[in-house]
Every structure is written in structure tokens, then in C-alpha cells.
Design a protein around this motif. Structure first.
Motif, PDB file in Angstrom:
ATOM      1  N   ARG A   5       0.848  -1.190   0.000  1.00 23.62           N
ATOM      2  CA  ARG A   5       0.000   0.000   0.000  1.00 23.62           C
ATOM      3  C   ARG A   5       0.884   1.240   0.000  1.00 23.62           C
ATOM      4  NH1 ARG A   5      -3.928  -0.341   4.857  1.00 23.62           N
ATOM      5  NH2 ARG A   5      -2.452  -1.778   5.732  1.00 23.62           N
ATOM      6  N   CYS A   6       0.431   2.243  -0.716  1.00 20.50           N
ATOM      7  CA  CYS A   6       1.149   3.515  -0.711  1.00 20.50           C
ATOM      8  C   CYS A   6       0.893   4.199   0.622  1.00 20.50           C
ATOM      9  CB  CYS A   6       0.680   4.409  -1.845  1.00 20.50           C
ATOM     10  SG  CYS A   6       1.068   3.732  -3.449  1.00 20.50           S
ATOM     11  N   ARG A   7       1.947   4.676   1.255  1.00 17.47           N
ATOM     12  CA  ARG A   7       1.806   5.340   2.544  1.00 17.47           C
ATOM     13  C   ARG A   7       1.878   6.846   2.371  1.00 17.47           C
ATOM     14  NH1 ARG A   7       2.707   2.446   7.502  1.00 17.47           N
ATOM     15  NH2 ARG A   7       2.866   0.261   7.014  1.00 17.47           N
ATOM     16  N   LEU A   8       1.157   7.523   3.216  1.00 13.81           N
ATOM     17  CA  LEU A   8       1.204   8.971   3.223  1.00 13.81           C
ATOM     18  C   LEU A   8       2.490   9.438   3.870  1.00 13.81           C
ATOM     19  CD1 LEU A   8      -2.436   9.630   4.394  1.00 13.81           C
ATOM     20  CD2 LEU A   8      -1.512   9.970   2.114  1.00 13.81           C
ATOM     21  N   PRO A   9       2.944  10.665   3.554  1.00 12.99           N
ATOM     22  CA  PRO A   9       4.130  11.193   4.224  1.00 12.99           C
ATOM     23  C   PRO A   9       3.911  11.237   5.728  1.00 12.99           C
ATOM     24  CG  PRO A   9       3.450  12.619   2.424  1.00 12.99           C
ATOM     25  CD  PRO A   9       2.415  11.562   2.563  1.00 12.99           C
ATOM     26  N   ARG A 154     -12.943  18.857  12.879  1.00 16.86           N
ATOM     27  CA  ARG A 154     -12.307  17.697  12.267  1.00 16.86           C
ATOM     28  C   ARG A 154     -13.045  16.406  12.599  1.00 16.86           C
ATOM     29  NH1 ARG A 154      -6.313  15.213  11.374  1.00 16.86           N
ATOM     30  NH2 ARG A 154      -7.141  13.366  10.391  1.00 16.86           N
ATOM     31  N   TYR A 155     -14.087  16.151  11.844  1.00 16.29           N
ATOM     32  CA  TYR A 155     -14.819  14.902  11.986  1.00 16.29           C
ATOM     33  C   TYR A 155     -14.136  13.756  11.254  1.00 16.29           C
ATOM     34  CZ  TYR A 155     -18.743  17.692  13.637  1.00 16.29           C
ATOM     35  OH  TYR A 155     -19.545  18.532  14.344  1.00 16.29           O
ATOM     36  N   ASP A 156     -13.271  14.061  10.313  1.00 16.59           N
ATOM     37  CA  ASP A 156     -12.680  13.047   9.449  1.00 16.59           C
ATOM     38  C   ASP A 156     -11.597  12.263  10.171  1.00 16.59           C
ATOM     39  OD1 ASP A 156     -14.199  13.994   7.231  1.00 16.59           O
ATOM     40  OD2 ASP A 156     -12.809  15.686   7.140  1.00 16.59           O
ATOM     41  N   LYS A 157     -11.568  10.973   9.921  1.00 19.48           N
ATOM     42  CA  LYS A 157     -10.577  10.106  10.550  1.00 19.48           C
ATOM     43  C   LYS A 157      -9.232  10.202   9.833  1.00 19.48           C
ATOM     44  CE  LYS A 157      -9.734   5.284  11.724  1.00 19.48           C
ATOM     45  NZ  LYS A 157     -10.265   3.927  11.657  1.00 19.48           N
ATOM     46  N   ARG A 158      -9.253  10.203   8.524  1.00 21.64           N
ATOM     47  CA  ARG A 158      -8.037  10.203   7.722  1.00 21.64           C
ATOM     48  C   ARG A 158      -7.547  11.621   7.442  1.00 21.64           C
ATOM     49  NH1 ARG A 158      -5.898   5.403   8.144  1.00 21.64           N
ATOM     50  NH2 ARG A 158      -7.378   3.763   7.729  1.00 21.64           N
ATOM     51  N   GLY A 159      -6.231  11.781   7.426  1.00 23.65           N
ATOM     52  CA  GLY A 159      -5.630  13.088   7.177  1.00 23.65           C
ATOM     53  C   GLY A 159      -5.925  13.621   5.794  1.00 23.65           C
ATOM     54  N   TYR A 160      -5.873  12.758   4.781  1.00 26.07           N
ATOM     55  CA  TYR A 160      -6.117  13.229   3.415  1.00 26.07           C
ATOM     56  C   TYR A 160      -7.578  13.611   3.209  1.00 26.07           C
ATOM     57  CZ  TYR A 160      -7.861   8.532   2.279  1.00 26.07           C
ATOM     58  OH  TYR A 160      -8.573   7.367   2.256  1.00 26.07           O
ATOM     59  N   VAL A 161      -8.497  12.987   3.943  1.00 23.36           N
ATOM     60  CA  VAL A 161      -9.907  13.359   3.847  1.00 23.36           C
ATOM     61  C   VAL A 161     -10.124  14.730   4.499  1.00 23.36           C
ATOM     62  CG1 VAL A 161     -12.268  12.713   4.473  1.00 23.36           C
ATOM     63  CG2 VAL A 161     -10.641  10.958   3.787  1.00 23.36           C
ATOM     64  N   PHE A 162      -9.457  14.957   5.643  1.00 29.06           N
ATOM     65  CA  PHE A 162      -9.559  16.265   6.299  1.00 29.06           C
ATOM     66  C   PHE A 162      -8.963  17.356   5.420  1.00 29.06           C
ATOM     67  CE2 PHE A 162      -7.731  19.432   9.324  1.00 29.06           C
ATOM     68  CZ  PHE A 162      -8.928  20.002   9.681  1.00 29.06           C
ATOM     69  N   LEU A 163      -7.846  17.070   4.749  1.00 32.22           N
ATOM     70  CA  LEU A 163      -7.251  18.043   3.833  1.00 32.22           C
ATOM     71  C   LEU A 163      -8.221  18.339   2.686  1.00 32.22           C
ATOM     72  CD1 LEU A 163      -4.845  19.775   3.042  1.00 32.22           C
ATOM     73  CD2 LEU A 163      -3.904  17.801   1.844  1.00 32.22           C
ATOM     74  N   GLY A 164      -8.924  17.322   2.200  1.00 31.30           N
ATOM     75  CA  GLY A 164      -9.930  17.534   1.163  1.00 31.30           C
ATOM     76  C   GLY A 164     -11.085  18.387   1.653  1.00 31.30           C
ATOM     77  N   THR A 165     -11.495  18.178   2.895  1.00 28.10           N
ATOM     78  CA  THR A 165     -12.565  18.985   3.484  1.00 28.10           C
ATOM     79  C   THR A 165     -12.136  20.439   3.611  1.00 28.10           C
ATOM     80  OG1 THR A 165     -13.330  17.056   4.737  1.00 28.10           O
ATOM     81  CG2 THR A 165     -14.065  19.216   5.505  1.00 28.10           C
ATOM     82  N   ALA A 166     -10.900  20.660   4.064  1.00 24.05           N
ATOM     83  CA  ALA A 166     -10.382  22.027   4.189  1.00 24.05           C
ATOM     84  C   ALA A 166     -10.229  22.671   2.816  1.00 24.05           C
ATOM     85  CB  ALA A 166      -9.050  22.013   4.926  1.00 24.05           C
ATOM     86  N   THR A 167      -9.825  21.886   1.813  1.00 23.15           N
ATOM     87  CA  THR A 167      -9.699  22.411   0.455  1.00 23.15           C
ATOM     88  C   THR A 167     -11.063  22.797  -0.104  1.00 23.15           C
ATOM     89  OG1 THR A 167      -7.750  21.019   0.125  1.00 23.15           O
ATOM     90  CG2 THR A 167      -8.792  21.912  -1.852  1.00 23.15           C
ATOM     91  N   ALA A 168     -12.082  21.988   0.174  1.00 28.34           N
ATOM     92  CA  ALA A 168     -13.442  22.319  -0.276  1.00 28.34           C
ATOM     93  C   ALA A 168     -13.926  23.608   0.385  1.00 28.34           C
ATOM     94  CB  ALA A 168     -14.391  21.168   0.037  1.00 28.34           C
TER      95      ALA A 168
END
Length: 177
Positions: A5-9, A154-168
Motif C-alpha cells: 500500500r502507498c503510505r502517506l508522508p 475535524r470529523y474526518d478520521k483520515r488526514g487526506y480526507v480532512f485536507l480535502g474537506t479544508a480544500t473544499a
């Protein structure tokens, strides 16, 4: 059979998800840059214990402002105003190397150390009070982002999902201006 699996930084785990221990418990921190109209230009999510100055270069390198018509997007701001958290040698050296005008107040302990050295301490860094008054645009941009309830709590569990929420939420800010 082992799955790759690809890992996040950040090495995975809580560190890779933008979560970390700070005074308030398990929290995350949103680092951002904003233009003069309080619109976010770049966003980075880290754990709550991370210092602001460690993400300084990352935030500035993520700036991309498209040009009207043809041409590559702008990657460098005309000038920058930051608070005392970014008043260290590596941040100032990075800004000098990229030829970005900056207004960052000097920390009192750095000022005392420079004065203790006398003539070997060097000149104090330049500071323009009028330009520094515009630093509150970043604080106002953060307040606009936190108008979105999902970003504020921050309801999101995953960091990339939270970043997407902040970007939206940042896109909504851009569309409203």
C-alpha cells in the motif's frame, strides 16, 4: 501474499494522519498561506504538536496561482508578513534565496543574543510596521475556513480526507469573493 500500500508522508499511523498530542489532547494543525483578500493559497495538515516553522517551506512551495490566459502559475508571493514563530535563520534564509520581501518581527531572545554579541552580532533584520499590519489576513482566512463546521471540529478520521474537506472550504471562500 503481502499487499503493498502507498503510505502517506509521515510514516503512517497517527503521524501520517495529521494527528498529534498537544495541550488539548489528540489534535491536528492546519498550516496555510493567504493572499491580501483572506483567500487560502496553500494548505498543509500536520499533527498538533508540530511547530509552525517546520512547515514554512512546504506551505510556500505549494502556492500555485493560475494566470489569466497563457503561462505557468505564479509560485512566489510579492511579499510576506509572518509572526514571530517564523523568526529564525532557516526561514529568513529561504526567503532571501527566493528573493521574497518579508516582514517578520525579531524574537526578544534573539534580539538579546544579538545585542550581547555587540558588533559581532550583526545588524537587526529590517521591519516595516505598516506592512506587518496586514498580517492579520492569515488569521481572518483561518476564521473563514473555520466557518465550515467540519474544518473547525475535524470529523474526518483520515488526514487526506480532512485536507480535502479544508480544500473544499477554501474553494467556497474563493467562489464567494
Amino acid at each position: 501474499m503481502r499487499r503493498c500500500r502507498c503510505r502517506l508522508p509521515g510514516g503512517g499511523g497517527a503521524g501520517g494522519e495529521g494527528l498529534g498530542r498537544s495541550r488539548g489532547g489528540l489534535t491536528s494543525k492546519l498550516h496555510l498561506s493567504a493572499d491580501g483578500c483572506c483567500r487560502p493559497l496553500s494548505l498543509v495538515v500536520t499533527g498538533g504538536q508540530r511547530a509552525d516553522c517546520t512547515q514554512f517551506q512546504t506551505v510556500l512551495e505549494k502556492i500555485r496561482v493560475p494566470r489569466i490566459g497563457l503561462g505557468r502559475p505564479r509560485r512566489k508571493p510579492d511579499s510576506l508578513a509572518a509572526d514571530k514563530a517564523y523568526s529564525n535563520g532557516p526561514c529568513r534564509e529561504y526567503l532571501r534565496r527566493r528573493a521574497i520581501r518579508h516582514t517578520i518581527p525579531e524574537k526578544t531572545d534573539s534580539q538579546a543574543a544579538r545585542l550581547r554579541k555587540g558588533s559581532r552580532g550583526g545588524r537587526p533584520p529590517g521591519f516595516d510596521e505598516e506592512r506587518y499590519k496586514k498580517r492579520n489576513t492569515v488569521e481572518r482566512a483561518i476564521n473563514k475556513l473555520k466557518q465550515s463546521r467540519a474544518v473547525a471540529t475535524r470529523y474526518d478520521k483520515r488526514g487526506y480526507v480532512f485536507l480535502g474537506t479544508a480544500t473544499a472550504a477554501a474553494l467556497v471562500i474563493w467562489l464567494r469573493t
